[in-house]
Enzyme design. Sequence first.
Site: not given
Length: 387
Positions: A60, A243, A245, A271, A275, A315-316, A361, A363
Amino acid sequence: MTTSIKGVASQRQKGAPAVLVLEDGRIFRGRAYGAVGETFGEAVFSTGMTGYQETLTDPSYHRQVVVMTAPHVGNTGVNDEDPESGRIWVSGYVVRDPARVSSNWRARRSLDEELERQGVVGISGIDTRALTRHLRERGAMRVGIFSGEAWTGVRDEALLAKVQEQPQMKGANLSAEVATKETYVVPAIGTKKFTVAAVDLGIKGMTPHRMAERGIEVHVLPATATAEDIYAVNPDGVFFSNGPGDPATADGPVAVMRAVLERKTPLFGICFGNQILGRALGFGTYKLKYGHRGINQPVQDRTTGKVEVTAHNHGFAVDAPLDKISDTPFGRAEVSHVCLNDDVVEGLQLLDQPAFSVQYHPEAAAGPHDAAYLFDRFVSLMEAERA
């Protein structure tokens, strides 16, 4: 925002002068750390005091230059057991006081040596507290790190121009760049109870392991997997991973998730997967000013009232109402988790079918472990569906 030159530091170049240039013109001067050369990315900061090896190898962080807020980094060196993927994904690394000597019984080499070995350009000896405050006030932004021949004799104005030529993170479609190209299987530990199809959008190695611990055989599929690919493994549940982007670019995974929701297969996302679920339900997404990154973020599970300390790297975020249940094409949905620092949506769940997601996260690599119950919640959904 890719690294255009990655050098390998010679003994002569180690500790050579280096400079960090932000896109707004702010400049920090320090010493080379890791490889020598130049690199570009989005400057972000991580608040974790430990777990730097897991941070570096988290897909990520692709195309991001990570600033560590903890001042002393590298004291436990690097081992061969803790990486979350097969390589370092950060495009650059920024620390204040790198450890001169690593000390841990599992260490195989120093952090400096590992950064150099993998060609990751870094900088040390700068005021990371001032840099972090600048990013909090101005927001995450493009950055370049320059050392060695990439810096020598080059004017600051020319370096700034290079930084400003780099693409923005907003609008970046990156999942396919970090995901597996071929399907692979992580076998269940002990007796196999369920089969899960996991869409890899930048998955961390610990995630399928957490499912395997619960008797799940995990089929990890490429980011480009179709609904047909998913159901070819006859899954009891479907998982969408973290991930890098901008989720606004992920039209393919959104369409695939909608196909899964139509079939009402138990679904879990984390994560980036959160989204994707948000978009699949009809919500929008937006870029945070400076994001959440670290292993000490407080989140409340609104279904239980429990407050968890959680690991983040995003970041989103999803733009969904906190104060009401929403009607979606797949039934009623609500925000299940919220960040207590800034009220950012940290989880979604459908009320009329078995689907949920979280923005953080669970995990827990490198910790904390407060959110491990979410994998048990996924198991419960599959058990109920089977019953």
